[in-house]
Scaffold this active site. Structure first.
Site, PDB file in Angstrom:
ATOM      1  CE1 TYR A   1      -7.166  -1.635   7.017  1.00 39.31           C
ATOM      2  CE2 TYR A   1      -6.044  -1.196   4.928  1.00 39.31           C
ATOM      3  CZ  TYR A   1      -6.160  -1.149   6.296  1.00 39.31           C
ATOM      4  OH  TYR A   1      -4.999  -0.617   7.157  1.00 39.31           O
TER       5      TYR A   1
ATOM      6  CD  GLU B   1      -2.886  -0.720   2.509  1.00 42.99           C
ATOM      7  OE1 GLU B   1      -3.454  -1.716   2.589  1.00 42.99           O
ATOM      8  OE2 GLU B   1      -2.752   0.160   3.307  1.00 42.99           O
TER       9      GLU B   1
ATOM     10  CG  ASP C   1      -3.802   8.606   8.214  1.00 44.35           C
ATOM     11  OD1 ASP C   1      -3.847   7.278   8.413  1.00 44.35           O
ATOM     12  OD2 ASP C   1      -4.368   9.013   6.958  1.00 44.35           O
TER      13      ASP C   1
END
Lengths: 409, 283
Positions: B177, B51, B62
């Site tokens: 994911y 990734e 994040d």
């Protein structure tokens, strides 16, 4: 307010957004999957609340007895005489409890949080006006509250930081990025994603993922509905123009929305030109940005050629944001609202003129709207009726203004 | 959809009875040249899929580690166009290891969706993970990507309940994911038993391989997850090694790429021990 008053005709400019939260190509729900179920839950809860006959009486009751509404529509006689043109009215949102329009939305959202059974409130704030209003309603409804605020804004808005703490809120400094409003919003979203199960995010402006832009606008529309009744009582007709400052744009949407279908009413929204539009150091998303996606919605954004968000710049912490609410982006594209500019320097001048002539110290945000009035009203005929949103009081800004004027406090 | 690198890789891993080690690095961190060296060495160190993080000024999902990496890369001048060049150069050495770009929508929107899909496929990108594009906004990029032959990897999270899962799976491709914790990257870690239940629940609804990421920091954690998931994503722990090997001006210190490669090797070695223990629940 009643539920039916929120349902305009289908061809109306007041009918947006659509079911997916789109205002033309703007708006939407651009959020992480973790948040998506909660966003849908907020939407469903808001739709249920706005159609619940019991919701609005409670909202209206708090508006009357806690906020102090209706706020007056005041004829600014000395400013009008001084400028020698348009007849100027101020919508006195600065007289609300907590000193700005922000509390209107906070009352609505805290009632929703309570309906949803969310026991913890978070918010972002720029100037601290929304943070103070959120801390206030959190105290009133006995809910713990965390307010994210950029470190740069904490430094320039000390009085509001102290107010929030007095009200029992925890103010968390955000040291990332430009250390102002956009970074506070990033941090609030990070908190929310980690605490979805018990937390309600009380967004302070007409931005973010659907349903926030619509919901915040609906709660703020009390400003325009009152102003419409009041100007009809005072002048026997609708105004010729409306003026409000825009950062995210909640005070402006609140004033404008009830007038959007009134074709004869010109509408001006004043963006912050910061150190001057030509310098590139400004916060004018419409004038200097292009469409992009940030904080859950598509709208005009200040950004680089590569799609990185630029830092905004304004003396007014409340306007220091690189985007604008999606409904504004759409109203700009369809040509209903004129987006104009006022610089830091012009706002400082307007701040002083308003203080001396009217005995009203305006917030630096609202001073941008007044700066436009100083520039345009003299060119207009004496029978031109102009309504200006005085969205907040300026006590919080005296340190910033003193420093800009070279005065030591 | 004909089998691409992602499908081929997962099929090969299944035959070996092994879970994929999926390594995340931030493209352009701390600079283009070092970033390319890190990228180039990942497959030999044991990465099965890569990734490549596309830096964004405002990475809302994040944690501090990956946010800081993005800001370092942006300060060093990385752009989406340069990231595609990195991928193109990587493909000169490696035609098999799948590369997935992971980031936020605005840089892609700014590039132009059609132009981006064309250039990314041409550079050798196999899939996309776009954090702020939920199924509600599929018309933006997901559907055009699938049409162009790009895999669109969907995120499922602890808040994705059975009612929501069909929407998440509707246009998912490549692999799924699973975000192990409700939160941001590089912070809390999930409980292995909870994870196992979640993966089993999702597996009943999809044939796609399921990878687990967020909060996986140590080789032993990766090994534990590899016993029941089809892939394990490690990001912040790798990016954190980059951060630790910079001088005061932010330049790469000697040995940085060796340290990253050594850590990836330790992850791969730990995951090898899980191969024997892998459950065969997914037929």
């Amino acid at each position: 307010m009643t539920a039916s008053s929120l349902k305009p005709a289908a061809n109306s400019l007041r009918a947006a957004p659509d079911a997916h939260g789109h205002f033309g190509i703007y708006g939407g729900r651009y959020v992480a999957e973790t948040l998506m179920p909660l966003i849908l839950e907020v939407e469903a809860a808001y739709e249920a609340a706005r159609n619940d006959p019991a919701f609005w009486p409670e909202f209206d009751g708090l508006m009357t007895h806690y906020v102090g509404r209706p706020s007056p529509l005041y004829f600014a006689e000395r400013l009008t005489a001084h400028l020698g043109g348009a007849k100027i009215y101020f919508k006195r949102e600065e007289l609300n409890h907590t000193g700005s329009h922000k509390v209107n939305n906070c009352i609505g959202q805290i009632l929703l949080a309570r309906r949803m059974g969310k026991p913890r409130i978070i918010a972002e704030t720029g100037a601290g006006q929304h943070g103070v209003a959120t801390a206030t309603v959190a105290a009133r409804f006995d809910l713990p509250c965390v307010v994210y605020m950029g470190a740069k804004d904490i430094a320039r808005q000390q009085p509001n930081v102290f107010r929030m703490r007095l009200l029992g809120a925890e103010v968390r400094a955000v040291e990332n990025g430009s250390k102002s409003l956009k970074d506070a919003m990033n941090e609030a979203l990070r908190d929310w994603v980690a605490n979805v199960h018990d937390t309600f995010y009380l967004i302070g402006t007409v931005a973010g993922p659907h349903p926030y832009p619509k919901m915040v606008r609906d709660f703020q529309s009390v400003i325009g509905r009152e102003a419409k009744e009041q100007i009809l009582a005072a002048e026997g007709r609708l105004p010729d123009s409306l003026v409000a400052c825009v950062g995210g744009g909640s005070n402006a949407m609140g004033l404008f929305h009830p007038f959007l279908d009134d074709e004869g009413v010109k509408i001006y929204a004043v963006e912050a030109a910061g150190k001057g539009f030509h310098t590139g150091h400004h916060a004018a998303a419409i004038a200097g940005g292009r469409p992009g996606v940030l904080h859950g919605n598509r709208t005009y954004l200040l950004q680089t050629a590569d799609g990185q968000i630029k830092e905004a710049d304004s003396i007014s912490a409340g306007l220091d944001y690189p985007g604008i609410g999606p409904e504004h982006a759409w109203l700009h594209d369809v040509g209903r609202v004129d987006y104009v500019l006022a610089s830091d320097k012009e706002a400082l001048e307007a701040f002083q003129v308003c203080s001396r002539l009217e005995g009203i110290i305006p917030a630096l945000e609202s001073a941008h709207a007044i700066a436009f009035v100083l520039r345009e009203a003299p060119k207009l005929p004496k029978d031109h009726v102009m309504v200006v949103n005085l969205s907040g009081r300026g006590d919080k800004d005296i340190f910033t203004v003193a420093s800009a004027l070279g005065v030591k406090l | 959809m004909s089998a691409g690198r992602i499908e081929q890789r997962f099929a090969a891993l299944k035959a070996e009875g092994r879970a994929a080690l999926i390594t995340f690095i931030t493209a352009g961190d701390p600079d283009e040249a070092t970033s390319f060296e890190i990228l180039r060495r990942l497959p030999a160190a044991g990465a099965d899929l890569i990734e490549l993080g596309v830096p964004f000024s405002d990475p809302m999902a994040d944690g501090p580690t990956i946010e800081a990496a993005g800001h370092r890369a942006l300060a060093a001048g990385i752009t989406l166009q340069k990231i595609l060049t990195l991928v193109r150069r990587f493909r000169e050495h490696d035609g098999q290891t799948p590369i997935v770009l992971m980031g936020y929508y605005n840089p892609i929107y700014s590039y132009g969706v059609d132009a981006f899909l064309r250039d990314a496929l041409d550079a050798g990108v196999d899939g996309l993970i776009v954090v702020d594009l939920p199924p509600e906004e599929d018309a933006e990029l997901c559907l055009p990507a699938i049409k162009a032959g790009m895999r669109f990897i969907r995120l499922a999270t602890p808040t994705t309940d059975d009612k929501r899962l069909p929407a998440v799976l509707a246009h998912a491709s490549g692999f799924l994911y699973y975000v192990a914790v409700a939160g941001i990257t590089g912070t809390a870690s999930a409980d292995a038993a909870d994870l196992q239940d979640a993966i089993a629940r999702i597996r009943r609804r999809t044939k796609l391989p399921i990878a687990v990421g967020f909060g996986v920091k140590e080789p032993n954690q990766a090994a534990a997850i590899a016993e029941f998931a089809d892939g394990v994503v490690v990001g912040s722990a790798i990016v954190g090694i980059v951060a630790k090997h910079l001088d005061q001006t932010g330049r790469a210190l000697p040995g940085l790429t060796d340290e990253v490669a050594a850590f990836v090797q330790s992850l791969a070695a730990a995951m090898q021990t899980s191969t024997a223990k892998r459950q065969t629940a997914h037929a």
